[in-house]
Design an enzyme around this catalytic site. Structure first.
Site, PDB file in Angstrom:
ATOM      1  N   ASN B  41      62.912  79.278  59.297  1.00 31.29           N
ATOM      2  CA  ASN B  41      62.535  78.104  58.476  1.00 31.29           C
ATOM      3  C   ASN B  41      62.451  78.095  57.148  1.00 31.29           C
ATOM      4  O   ASN B  41      61.635  78.955  56.558  1.00 31.29           O
ATOM      5  CB  ASN B  41      61.596  77.332  59.215  1.00 31.29           C
ATOM      6  CG  ASN B  41      61.754  75.798  58.803  1.00 31.29           C
ATOM      7  OD1 ASN B  41      61.490  75.562  57.642  1.00 31.29           O
ATOM      8  ND2 ASN B  41      61.735  74.953  59.954  1.00 31.29           N
ATOM      9  N   HIS B  52      66.359  74.974  59.283  1.00 28.78           N
ATOM     10  CA  HIS B  52      65.503  75.380  60.509  1.00 28.78           C
ATOM     11  C   HIS B  52      65.686  76.750  60.734  1.00 28.78           C
ATOM     12  O   HIS B  52      66.876  77.377  60.264  1.00 28.78           O
ATOM     13  CB  HIS B  52      65.847  74.531  61.660  1.00 28.78           C
ATOM     14  CG  HIS B  52      65.430  73.164  61.604  1.00 28.78           C
ATOM     15  ND1 HIS B  52      65.174  72.256  62.516  1.00 28.78           N
ATOM     16  CD2 HIS B  52      64.916  72.359  60.429  1.00 28.78           C
ATOM     17  CE1 HIS B  52      64.810  71.115  62.337  1.00 28.78           C
ATOM     18  NE2 HIS B  52      64.223  71.139  60.755  1.00 28.78           N
ATOM     19  N   GLU B  54      66.940  78.522  63.387  1.00 25.18           N
ATOM     20  CA  GLU B  54      68.017  78.775  64.079  1.00 25.18           C
ATOM     21  C   GLU B  54      69.273  78.392  63.342  1.00 25.18           C
ATOM     22  O   GLU B  54      70.276  79.236  63.273  1.00 25.18           O
ATOM     23  CB  GLU B  54      68.074  77.983  65.333  1.00 25.18           C
ATOM     24  CG  GLU B  54      66.859  78.111  66.660  1.00 25.18           C
ATOM     25  CD  GLU B  54      65.939  77.124  65.998  1.00 25.18           C
ATOM     26  OE1 GLU B  54      65.714  76.846  64.965  1.00 25.18           O
ATOM     27  OE2 GLU B  54      65.184  76.820  66.830  1.00 25.18           O
ATOM     28  N   CYS B  81      64.872  71.943  68.356  1.00 27.96           N
ATOM     29  CA  CYS B  81      64.874  70.734  68.151  1.00 27.96           C
ATOM     30  C   CYS B  81      66.405  70.156  68.366  1.00 27.96           C
ATOM     31  O   CYS B  81      67.087  71.207  68.721  1.00 27.96           O
ATOM     32  CB  CYS B  81      64.455  70.050  66.718  1.00 27.96           C
ATOM     33  SG  CYS B  81      65.586  70.684  65.509  1.00 27.96           S
ATOM     34  N   CYS B  84      68.994  72.037  66.327  1.00 27.46           N
ATOM     35  CA  CYS B  84      69.294  73.359  66.561  1.00 27.46           C
ATOM     36  C   CYS B  84      69.624  73.361  68.127  1.00 27.46           C
ATOM     37  O   CYS B  84      70.799  74.332  68.304  1.00 27.46           O
ATOM     38  CB  CYS B  84      68.100  74.171  66.291  1.00 27.46           C
ATOM     39  SG  CYS B  84      67.541  74.085  64.673  1.00 27.46           S
ATOM     40  N   ASP B 144      59.175  68.032  59.006  1.00 25.52           N
ATOM     41  CA  ASP B 144      60.298  68.854  59.680  1.00 25.52           C
ATOM     42  C   ASP B 144      60.682  68.306  61.070  1.00 25.52           C
ATOM     43  O   ASP B 144      62.021  68.300  61.324  1.00 25.52           O
ATOM     44  CB  ASP B 144      59.785  70.441  59.903  1.00 25.52           C
ATOM     45  CG  ASP B 144      60.702  71.257  60.089  1.00 25.52           C
ATOM     46  OD1 ASP B 144      61.384  71.329  59.128  1.00 25.52           O
ATOM     47  OD2 ASP B 144      60.977  71.884  60.802  1.00 25.52           O
TER      48      ASP B 144
END
Lengths: 147, 147
Positions: B41, B52, B54, B81, B84, B144
């Site tokens: 991140n 992020h 990923e 999330c 991602c 975030d």
């Protein structure tokens, strides 16, 4: 069909991408009636599979602070895919306006199931530019949609 | 619990992010048993709400060519999330292995509904590092996750 400032900014970005030899998809973010960010697909230009138009736009918007992008409307010349729909869901965007979904169905039901209002303007200019690209550069386009 | 090379790479990225003053979430991509990309991140470091862990990892993987990331396994120290998870769905990833989901529930059911195998290792090291960050930097973390 009157094209508002957000969609016009998205269309301008689409044309920018096309002129750069990239995938012609543009996006814009509008808050309180003002275009606060815009962007376009840069996979070809940057060799980056993640930089879809909406992702580029949200990145250009920078950190929104607490509350996220909750009051913003996200515009895209093409119906967002799962990556970009997921971004809209995650960042609490409440409204997504798209130029068309004829060339790609995207994930409108996923967004709607999370309470996002999705409006498809079905604009001939967007259908035509993207349609020509999909026909002429099908391998490139298919890579973008993960097929 | 034996930690494989993919999760170890993700944990290393998490620690890199923490050392940089960023949000401690790491990710790695494994193909044919090899770690082919990793990332963490970078919202704080780059002022970029989209990067992020990923997303950083998939960006670092570059263009996968036709077929997308279909044969790859995506690792993350924290349950992905919607952004991602949407990336995993869009890019045809079939398996996602996560360090934990105690500090953030993420979107495992969304991924599973698209046929992705989601494995939660519930690793104490991941729970502890992320848990401390969430407690000590709650405003930063909440930004975030879009709340």
């Amino acid at each position: 069909m009157k094209i508002d400032a957000g969609m016009q900014a998205a269309i301008n970005e689409m044309k920018k991408g096309l002129a750069e030899g990239g995938i012609p998809i543009g996006s814009a973010l509008v808050r309180d009636g003002q275009v606060v960010a815009a962007g376009h697909n840069k996979r070809v230009q940057d060799g980056d599979p993640i930089t879809h138009a909406e992702i580029d736009c949200l990145r250009n918007a920078g950190r929104p602070g607490a509350g996220g992008f909750r009051d913003a409307t996200l515009y895209s010349t093409l119906m967002p895919c799962y990556l970009c729909s997921g971004a809209a869901v995650q960042f609490g965007i409440k409204k997504v306006v798209v130029g068309e979904s004829r060339n790609f169905p995207g994930a409108p039901e996923f967004m709607r199931s999370h309470g996002i209002e999705v409006i498809d303007l079905d604009l001939p200019e967007c259908v035509e530019i993207m349609g020509r690209f999909v026909r002429e550069q099908s391998a490139l386009w298919n890579e973008d949609i993960g097929v």
